[in-house]
Design a protein around this motif. Structure first.
Motif, PDB file in Angstrom:
ATOM      1  N   SER A 171       0.938  -1.170  -0.086  1.00 46.39           N
ATOM      2  CA  SER A 171      -0.038  -0.038   0.002  1.00 46.39           C
ATOM      3  C   SER A 171       0.925   1.065  -0.120  1.00 46.39           C
ATOM      4  CB  SER A 171      -1.018  -0.067   1.127  1.00 46.39           C
ATOM      5  OG  SER A 171      -1.720   1.154   1.280  1.00 46.39           O
ATOM      6  N   GLU A 172       0.304   2.201  -0.848  1.00 48.41           N
ATOM      7  CA  GLU A 172       1.233   3.514  -0.744  1.00 48.41           C
ATOM      8  C   GLU A 172       0.954   4.285   0.338  1.00 48.41           C
ATOM      9  OE1 GLU A 172      -0.007   5.958  -4.016  1.00 48.41           O
ATOM     10  OE2 GLU A 172       0.360   4.122  -5.481  1.00 48.41           O
ATOM     11  N   TYR A 173       0.047   3.854   1.326  1.00 45.09           N
ATOM     12  CA  TYR A 173      -0.479   4.633   2.489  1.00 45.09           C
ATOM     13  C   TYR A 173       0.183   4.324   3.944  1.00 45.09           C
ATOM     14  CZ  TYR A 173      -3.349   6.601  -1.392  1.00 45.09           C
ATOM     15  OH  TYR A 173      -3.552   6.920  -2.357  1.00 45.09           O
ATOM     16  N   THR A 174       0.671   3.283   3.712  1.00 41.84           N
ATOM     17  CA  THR A 174       1.623   2.728   5.110  1.00 41.84           C
ATOM     18  C   THR A 174       2.665   2.051   4.726  1.00 41.84           C
ATOM     19  OG1 THR A 174       1.298   1.468   7.113  1.00 41.84           O
ATOM     20  CG2 THR A 174       0.086   0.824   4.895  1.00 41.84           C
ATOM     21  N   ASP A 175       3.634   2.095   5.720  1.00 43.03           N
ATOM     22  CA  ASP A 175       4.717   1.043   5.605  1.00 43.03           C
ATOM     23  C   ASP A 175       4.579  -0.311   6.222  1.00 43.03           C
ATOM     24  OD1 ASP A 175       6.186   3.055   4.198  1.00 43.03           O
ATOM     25  OD2 ASP A 175       7.159   3.803   5.911  1.00 43.03           O
ATOM     26  N   TYR A 176       3.262  -0.349   6.873  1.00 46.26           N
ATOM     27  CA  TYR A 176       2.908  -1.528   7.625  1.00 46.26           C
ATOM     28  C   TYR A 176       2.339  -2.635   6.784  1.00 46.26           C
ATOM     29  CZ  TYR A 176       2.092  -4.193  11.834  1.00 46.26           C
ATOM     30  OH  TYR A 176       2.180  -5.297  12.935  1.00 46.26           O
ATOM     31  N   SER A 177       3.282  -3.151   5.887  1.00 47.21           N
ATOM     32  CA  SER A 177       2.973  -4.026   4.812  1.00 47.21           C
ATOM     33  C   SER A 177       3.976  -5.093   4.400  1.00 47.21           C
ATOM     34  CB  SER A 177       2.254  -3.248   3.521  1.00 47.21           C
ATOM     35  OG  SER A 177       3.434  -2.765   2.914  1.00 47.21           O
ATOM     36  N   VAL A 178       3.700  -5.954   3.278  1.00 44.54           N
ATOM     37  CA  VAL A 178       4.522  -6.771   2.900  1.00 44.54           C
ATOM     38  C   VAL A 178       5.994  -6.110   2.440  1.00 44.54           C
ATOM     39  CG1 VAL A 178       3.050  -8.654   2.087  1.00 44.54           C
ATOM     40  CG2 VAL A 178       3.284  -6.709   0.645  1.00 44.54           C
ATOM     41  N   THR A 208      -4.071   7.012  12.665  1.00 40.23           N
ATOM     42  CA  THR A 208      -5.276   7.999  12.510  1.00 40.23           C
ATOM     43  C   THR A 208      -6.688   7.396  12.955  1.00 40.23           C
ATOM     44  OG1 THR A 208      -5.680   7.389  10.301  1.00 40.23           O
ATOM     45  CG2 THR A 208      -4.166   9.169  10.574  1.00 40.23           C
ATOM     46  N   TYR A 209      -6.617   5.866  13.298  1.00 39.38           N
ATOM     47  CA  TYR A 209      -7.587   5.487  13.824  1.00 39.38           C
ATOM     48  C   TYR A 209      -8.196   6.180  15.013  1.00 39.38           C
ATOM     49  CZ  TYR A 209     -11.112   1.502  14.542  1.00 39.38           C
ATOM     50  OH  TYR A 209     -12.151   1.006  15.011  1.00 39.38           O
ATOM     51  N   GLY A 210      -9.656   6.279  14.977  1.00 41.10           N
ATOM     52  CA  GLY A 210     -10.102   7.195  16.178  1.00 41.10           C
ATOM     53  C   GLY A 210     -10.298   8.543  15.735  1.00 41.10           C
ATOM     54  N   ASP A 211      -9.549   9.178  14.950  1.00 37.93           N
ATOM     55  CA  ASP A 211      -9.777  10.274  14.402  1.00 37.93           C
ATOM     56  C   ASP A 211     -10.516  10.109  13.121  1.00 37.93           C
ATOM     57  OD1 ASP A 211      -9.626  12.905  12.991  1.00 37.93           O
ATOM     58  OD2 ASP A 211      -7.521  13.143  13.470  1.00 37.93           O
ATOM     59  N   SER A 212     -11.807   9.997  13.261  1.00 38.40           N
ATOM     60  CA  SER A 212     -12.758   9.652  12.205  1.00 38.40           C
ATOM     61  C   SER A 212     -12.427   9.985  10.847  1.00 38.40           C
ATOM     62  CB  SER A 212     -14.192   9.825  12.861  1.00 38.40           C
ATOM     63  OG  SER A 212     -14.451   8.958  13.735  1.00 38.40           O
ATOM     64  N   PRO A 213     -12.548  11.502  10.531  1.00 37.40           N
ATOM     65  CA  PRO A 213     -12.532  11.980   9.253  1.00 37.40           C
ATOM     66  C   PRO A 213     -11.231  11.486   8.523  1.00 37.40           C
ATOM     67  CG  PRO A 213     -13.297  13.541  10.592  1.00 37.40           C
ATOM     68  CD  PRO A 213     -12.956  12.691  11.490  1.00 37.40           C
ATOM     69  N   ARG A 214     -10.051  11.592   9.407  1.00 35.83           N
ATOM     70  CA  ARG A 214      -8.709  11.337   8.651  1.00 35.83           C
ATOM     71  C   ARG A 214      -8.745   9.680   8.576  1.00 35.83           C
ATOM     72  NH1 ARG A 214      -4.160  13.144  12.304  1.00 35.83           N
ATOM     73  NH2 ARG A 214      -2.779  12.523  10.459  1.00 35.83           N
ATOM     74  N   TYR A 215      -9.055   8.729   9.160  1.00 38.88           N
ATOM     75  CA  TYR A 215      -8.829   7.534   8.974  1.00 38.88           C
ATOM     76  C   TYR A 215      -9.971   7.118   8.067  1.00 38.88           C
ATOM     77  CZ  TYR A 215      -9.136   2.456   9.467  1.00 38.88           C
ATOM     78  OH  TYR A 215      -9.039   1.063   9.236  1.00 38.88           O
ATOM     79  N   ASN A 216     -11.360   7.729   7.940  1.00 33.08           N
ATOM     80  CA  ASN A 216     -12.163   7.310   6.871  1.00 33.08           C
ATOM     81  C   ASN A 216     -11.477   7.428   5.559  1.00 33.08           C
ATOM     82  OD1 ASN A 216     -14.115   6.107   8.375  1.00 33.08           O
ATOM     83  ND2 ASN A 216     -15.061   8.220   8.646  1.00 33.08           N
ATOM     84  N   THR A 217     -10.747   8.678   5.415  1.00 33.69           N
ATOM     85  CA  THR A 217      -9.921   8.970   4.121  1.00 33.69           C
ATOM     86  C   THR A 217      -8.918   7.828   3.823  1.00 33.69           C
ATOM     87  OG1 THR A 217     -10.382  11.225   4.286  1.00 33.69           O
ATOM     88  CG2 THR A 217      -8.620  10.662   3.038  1.00 33.69           C
ATOM     89  N   TYR A 218      -8.139   7.466   5.000  1.00 38.86           N
ATOM     90  CA  TYR A 218      -7.212   6.556   4.718  1.00 38.86           C
ATOM     91  C   TYR A 218      -7.758   5.038   4.451  1.00 38.86           C
ATOM     92  CZ  TYR A 218      -3.731   3.020   6.737  1.00 38.86           C
ATOM     93  OH  TYR A 218      -2.786   1.979   7.010  1.00 38.86           O
ATOM     94  N   PHE A 219      -8.904   4.769   5.088  1.00 43.16           N
ATOM     95  CA  PHE A 219      -9.415   3.473   4.814  1.00 43.16           C
ATOM     96  C   PHE A 219      -9.811   3.425   3.281  1.00 43.16           C
ATOM     97  CE2 PHE A 219     -12.911   0.465   4.542  1.00 43.16           C
ATOM     98  CZ  PHE A 219     -12.563  -0.569   5.120  1.00 43.16           C
ATOM     99  N   LYS A 220     -10.562   4.474   2.808  1.00 42.90           N
ATOM    100  CA  LYS A 220     -11.001   4.675   1.507  1.00 42.90           C
ATOM    101  C   LYS A 220      -9.982   4.566   0.386  1.00 42.90           C
ATOM    102  CE  LYS A 220     -13.818   7.973   2.275  1.00 42.90           C
ATOM    103  NZ  LYS A 220     -14.813   9.031   1.947  1.00 42.90           N
TER     104      LYS A 220
END
Length: 473
Positions: A88-95, A135-147
């Motif tokens: 994923s481009e949005y996190t380093d917590y990946s393969v 950003t989990y718990g910061d609803s607007p920011r995390y929803n953007t991350y998730f999408k």
């Protein structure tokens, strides 16, 4: 009541719901960080360096599914720990932060390509709950991350048949509870993968109410609209304290569609059930469970109750640390597929004829044998009881009868099957709903004539298929 029944009888599925249910049986793959920590739920703090399945073979997974007769496969692309099986481009917590494939791997791509090669549909599971993302718990920011992550999965891996949303929800690193923007998630799926069904916390396919493979005797696809909102609103109501709407109907309720239930509903929808369970006690691989793979009889029991009871069967298969589905699981899957193919290899009713007490012009009884999903027998509208006598043309030995209603409705509420012995009719099977498919098992019987009596239905029954099998042939 007549108006309600007429309304319920004419609630129809979408094309995506029809195609999803016609898959009948498909696989679930739980694989990730938890595989290497021997856990079911990770904390989100695990080191990506432990993810290194050196023998990983996605084609082995897909071939194992195919051997069982599955027609699709859903991959847990991100579980609650937040570790992504794609770069994923949005996190380093990946393969990309793991030693697997020297940090250049993309497991989602490997599985999607293996599915395409073997002719299986490919689906994705993306957990809204993320225990790693800050950003989990910061609803607007995390929803953007998730999408953003959802968009990656829906645009880079070909056609997706299922998007599986889990309803788990927890505290964020900042101590705040995340409010999921479900409607925007749904809109994104419809935009990017319009043919994909959304399951569990989604508008297309509902959870059966348990993870043990238990199935209802009467599984209705036509249910109150409130049921679709239960999981979503149950999350939102944690903040609003308004749980009345969410609690009116729940996925665990045994009666979700009887006349009593629909009479109290404001609106009805088509919302079919999916039965999800694991081939082992756990959802992720644990070496201690190598000798606890479900028996063939246990898996057949779930198959009959789900696929044979107007639901879909989603069976989880957890690959081990090597990146392979364990030999014990592979063996059992092959046995299951062989048995299903053996039971249903020859329809003994292909040359049958039928006579009905009631027939509607253009919907004659012999339409049940033409192998056409768009034709069906039906009596005149408003006729809720009818009887059909089937002539197999010669005596046949059988122990399975498979009934299917017209795929754009569900109407039968109670039916009985009998066979003719001399001049007398003797009982074979008594059931409630039919829906997409009802597999009726009986003692081994030798007969030429079978009678189907529909004693209760909505508006008028519509039977699309009547098939007869001998499991021992």
């Amino acid at each position: 009541m007549e108006e309600i029944i007429h309304y319920a009888a004419h609630v129809q599925p979408t094309e995506r719901q029809v195609k999803h249910q016609e898959l009948e049986f498909y696989g679930f793959i739980h694989f990730g960080i938890n595989t290497f920590t021997n856990q079911e739920w990770g904390s989100g703090k695990e080191d990506p360096a432990i993810f290194n399945p050196e023998e990983l073979d996605a084609e082995q997974w897909v071939k194992a599914c195919k051997s069982a007769g599955m027609r699709g496969l859903i991959l847990t692309c991100k579980h609650h720990d937040g570790f992504c099986l794609w770069p994923s481009e949005y996190t380093d917590y990946s393969v990309k932060s793991s030693p697997w494939r020297n940090g250049e791997g993309d497991l989602v791509k490997e599985v999607s390509e293996a599915c395409q090669k073997e002719g299986l549909k490919f689906g994705v599971y993306l957990s809204p709950w993320d225990r790693h993302e800050h950003t989990y718990g910061d609803s607007p920011r995390y929803n953007t991350y998730f999408k953003n992550q959802l968009r990656e999965l829906l645009t880079n891996y070909g056609e997706i048949f299922s998007v599986w949303f889990d309803g788990a929800c927890g505290e964020g690193p900042n101590g705040k509870r995340q409010q999921y923007d479900w409607d925007s998630y749904y809109d994104l799926v419809r935009q990017l993968q319009p043919n994909a069904s959304m399951s569990v916390c989604g508008p297309d396919v509902r959870w059966c109410g348990n993870e043990a493979g238990h199935c209802r005797e009467s599984e209705w696809s036509v249910v109150p609209v409130e049921l679709r909102e239960t999981e979503k609103i149950a999350e939102e109501s944690q903040q609003t304290d308004d749980r009345a709407f969410a609690k009116k109907y729940e996925a665990v309720d045994q009666d979700l569609g009887s006349r009593k239930v629909i009479q109290q509903a404001d609106e009805l929808i088509w919302y079919p059930a999916e039965v999800n369970t694991s081939i082992r006690p756990g959802w992720f691989y644990h070496a201690s469970e190598d000798d606890q793979v479900k028996s063939l009889d246990e898996l057949l029991h779930v198959y009959y109750g789900s696929v044979g009871g107007n639901a879909m069967f989603l069976l989880n298969l957890p690959p081990d640390k090597r990146g392979l589905i364990h030999e014990n699981d592979v063996k059992r899957l092959g046995e299951l597929g062989d048995r299903i193919r053996e039971i249903f290899q020859e329809n003994l009713a292909t040359e049958a004829t039928a006579t009905a007490t009631e027939e509607q012009s253009g919907h004659e009884a012999n339409a049940m044998f033409d192998d056409n999903k768009d034709t069906f027998w039906a009596p005149e509208e408003g006729t809720e009881q009818a009887q059909i006598e089937i002539d197999l043309q010669e005596e046949q030995v059988f122990d399975h009868i498979v009934l299917q209603e017209y795929r754009y409705g569900q109407r039968v509420e109670k039916f009985e099957l009998e066979y003719k012995a001399g001049d007398k009719w003797k009982p074979l099977f008594t059931g409630t709903v039919i829906g997409y498919k009802r597999i009726c098992r009986c003692d081994e019987t030798k007969a030429r004539f079978i009678r189907l009596t529909i004693s209760a239905s909505r508006w008028c029954p519509q039977i699309s298929s009547f098939a007869v099998y001998n499991s021992k042939s």
